[in-house]
Design a protein around this motif. Structure first.
Motif, PDB file in Angstrom:
ATOM      1  N   ILE A 160       0.838  -1.192   0.267  1.00  0.00           N
ATOM      2  CA  ILE A 160       0.048   0.052  -0.185  1.00  0.00           C
ATOM      3  C   ILE A 160       1.047   1.371  -0.057  1.00  0.00           C
ATOM      4  O   ILE A 160       1.594   1.265   0.923  1.00  0.00           O
ATOM      5  CB  ILE A 160      -1.085  -0.041   1.243  1.00  0.00           C
TER       6      ILE A 160
ATOM      7  N   VAL B 165      -6.182  -5.334   4.243  1.00  0.00           N
ATOM      8  CA  VAL B 165      -5.903  -4.133   3.452  1.00  0.00           C
ATOM      9  C   VAL B 165      -7.079  -3.010   3.751  1.00  0.00           C
ATOM     10  O   VAL B 165      -6.711  -1.955   3.862  1.00  0.00           O
ATOM     11  CB  VAL B 165      -5.931  -4.579   2.055  1.00  0.00           C
TER      12      VAL B 165
ATOM     13  N   ILE C 153      -7.012   0.984   4.579  1.00  0.00           N
ATOM     14  CA  ILE C 153      -7.398   1.934   3.561  1.00  0.00           C
ATOM     15  C   ILE C 153      -8.423   2.910   4.681  1.00  0.00           C
ATOM     16  O   ILE C 153      -8.385   4.086   4.328  1.00  0.00           O
ATOM     17  CB  ILE C 153      -8.047   1.128   2.756  1.00  0.00           C
TER      18      ILE C 153
ATOM     19  N   ILE D  64      -4.243   6.529  -2.595  1.00  0.00           N
ATOM     20  CA  ILE D  64      -3.792   5.496  -1.895  1.00  0.00           C
ATOM     21  C   ILE D  64      -3.682   4.684  -3.170  1.00  0.00           C
ATOM     22  O   ILE D  64      -4.565   4.431  -3.957  1.00  0.00           O
ATOM     23  CB  ILE D  64      -4.649   4.942  -0.849  1.00  0.00           C
TER      24      ILE D  64
ATOM     25  N   ILE E  48      -2.758   0.414  -4.509  1.00  0.00           N
ATOM     26  CA  ILE E  48      -2.624  -0.812  -4.150  1.00  0.00           C
ATOM     27  C   ILE E  48      -2.052  -1.836  -5.037  1.00  0.00           C
ATOM     28  O   ILE E  48      -2.113  -1.913  -6.113  1.00  0.00           O
ATOM     29  CB  ILE E  48      -4.018  -1.427  -3.681  1.00  0.00           C
TER      30      ILE E  48
END
Length: 588
Positions: A476, A542, A546, A563, A565
């Motif tokens: 991330i 995950v 977030i 962000i 991924i």
């Protein structure tokens, strides 16, 4: 016995005056450090070594030249009476001249020589800032020598050496005109001859801001100059006896007031015009007030000094804007707006704000005084401007005045001095310019254009065997504002994130930066400072990462962050050889 006491007192007075002049000379010499800091701070890091070298050499070149020839020209008496008001005489190495008529009471010749030498060096160093970042070092040494050898000594003779302006009653107590305006004239002409720096103006002539690399360094230089200015102005009494101490005290007060008021005025003007108080312009405002008060610091009252400071604040802001936006003259540090404009205005304002008592002592009416001051500044501008124009013209046609475009873009430290960086282990931030933001000089020869693939070769290597972890690993990347990093770090720690890589980066998203002002010129800050946080997770969900990041970073404004991924094939801990999930766990 009475005679002996009287002689002792006279000798003591002589020592006091000499000490005062020597102390002032030391302070004025230290102004070289102030100018070096201001000029290097207000220019880019890739030129810092060049700036320091020039400020060192203008003194080291000028001092011996002033000793060999300059002092005699400035304070000697010409054997041809018709020329005595214009020129002193050639007294090589100061060996044969009679200077008793110009020596202040109680000050010996050696003390007066060094006092005048440091003033000469100040006039020469002013030119460096306006011509920074694109002038050949060899050319700089030549024109700096001409200023110290001819221009300053002749102008100084007119005003301080008993020349024709002094005979008319022209008043320049410590050098608003003779030092600062004269240096500013040379700086203005030099900037015109050189032309603007590459990238300073767009194709349609709109100025682009090129910020200096260290406002902190520039501010240090301003404080040094302010401190040393008490010697520049105060020690110009060249005495501390027979009432001169009172004059020196008043000079300290008026000098300080003008500088402080000019600083506040400049801050307010920039706050109104640019919506934020401009730091570098405000620092220039301090110097503008100091320059403007220098001519009349002994003749004006504290109220008059404050008024001069207010006017200086307006002059420096609008003077720099006029040069930059209207006349298209590139002055990286604002030397012309500070020294030329305020040296001129300050010299004229001496007549406007001189106290009635000062005018009575001078035996001149205010109107006539203003006329003499006006005549003096015009004469000095024409003389200095004409001679330095001839100097620059000859240099340009012979050895060349400006470095090549390649050298300018790389910075002068390396091509001119073989200095990779003036900051040792610190890598200077590159000056980023967009396509079409700058125009090369007409004589620039383009290099052969190659394809992108040839210019930037790419090699792709594949692994024979894919290494896939037995547990899903996810990377991330979070881009965020610098001020939100600590809050994000704490929030991630609370949900079990124990490792992260943090990098300071610059970039922009869909907002394409935001407009800011530097010295009155709007600049599009397309690359904004950001923090990039990289983490790889396996145990922590995950989506939880977030959600936490969005909650901490969200303000509702464009630029909160992004962000990203990614799937991660494997992680290997070098020390133990552990892979995958195990490599990410804390040791027991």
């Amino acid at each position: 016995m009475g005679y002996l006491i009287s002689a002792d007192i006279m000798e003591l007075a002589s020592d006091v005056n000499t000490i005062w002049v020597l102390f002032g000379a030391a302070l004025v010499f230290f102004m070289q450090a102030g100018f070096a800091m201001v000029e290097s701070g207000f220019t880019r890091a890739k030129n810092a070594g060049n700036i320091i070298m020039k400020n060192m050499m203008d003194f080291c070149i000028g001092a011996p030249l002033y000793w060999v020839v300059g002092f005699g020209i400035m304070f000697g008496t010409c054997s041809i009476e018709a020329l005595s008001g214009v020129f002193g005489h050639f007294d090589f190495f100061i060996l044969n001249g009679d200077y008793s008529a110009i020596l202040p009471d109680g000050v010996n010749l050696y003390a007066y020589i060094i006092f005048q030498t440091v003033f000469c060096a100040t006039a020469a160093t002013i030119v460096s800032g306006a011509m920074a970042e694109r002038t050949k070092f060899s050319a700089y040494c030549v024109y700096s020598a001409i200023i110290s050898l001819i221009i300053y000594p002749i102008a100084g003779h007119w005003v301080w050496g008993g020349g024709w302006l002094a005979q008319l009653g022209f008043h320049d107590f410590a050098g608003s005109a003779v030092v600062h305006m004269l240096g500013g004239v040379c700086a203005l002409v030099g900037a015109i001859f050189l032309g603007p720096r590459i990238g300073k103006y767009t194709k349609d002539g709109k100025p682009k801001a090129i910020p200096g690399h260290s406002i902190t360094l520039g501010a240090l230089g301003v404080f040094i100059l302010w401190f040393c200015w008490f010697g520049f102005n105060g020690a110009s009494t060249v005495s501390m006896t027979d009432g001169a101490a009172v004059v020196a005290s008043r000079v300290f007060v008026t000098t300080n007031l003008a500088a402080a008021v000019a600083t506040v005025t400049t801050m307010i003007i920039t706050w109104i015009r640019y919506k934020k108080p401009d730091v570098s312009m405000t620092l220039n405002g301090t110097l503008a007030g100091l320059v403007a008060i220098t001519a009349g610091c002994d003749m004006v009252s504290p109220l008059g000094a404050a008024a001069i400071g207010i006017i200086a604040g307006f002059v420096v802001v609008f003077g720099i804007e006029l040069l930059d936006k209207v006349l298209k003259i590139d002055d990286p540090v604002g030397a012309v707006g500070v020294h030329f404009a305020n040296g001129l205005v300050g010299t004229l304002l001496t007549a406007v704000f001189a106290t009635s008592e000062s005018l009575q002592e001078a035996g001149i009416s205010r109107g006539k005084f203003f006329g003499v001051q006006l005549l003096g500044v015009v004469a000095l501008i024409v003389f200095a401007g004409g001679l330095i124009s001839l100097t620059f013209f000859i240099i340009k046609k012979t050895m060349g005045l400006r470095v090549s475009p390649q050298e300018e873009l790389s910075g002068l430290d390396l091509p001119e001095h073989g200095l990779a960086s003036a900051y040792a282990d610190f890598m200077p931030s590159p000056q980023v310019m967009g396509v079409g933001d700058f125009r090369m000089p007409k004589d620039y020869k383009k290099e052969e254009v190659v394809s992108k693939d040839d210019a930037i070769p790419v090699q792709v290597k594949t692994m024979d065997k894919s290494m896939v972890s037995d547990v899903k690993l996810t990377k991330i990347d979070i881009l965020l504002k610098e001020e939100r990093f600590e809050a994000l770090k704490e929030a991630l720690s609370e949900i079990g994130i124990t490792g992260m890589t943090v990098t300071h980066v610059v970039g922009c998203g869909v907002q394409k930066g935001k407009p800011e002002y530097y010295r009155g010129v709007m600049r599009e800050v397309q690359l904004l400072p950001r923090v990039q946080v990289e983490i790889v997770v396996a145990k922590v969900p995950v989506q939880q990462v977030i959600d936490v990041a969005k909650k901490v970073l969200y303000t509702g404004h464009i630029g909160d962050g992004k962000i990203f991924i990614y799937d991660v094939e494997n992680v290997i801990k070098v020390r133990t050889g552990e892979e995958g999930f195990a490599a990410l766990q804390d040791e027991e």
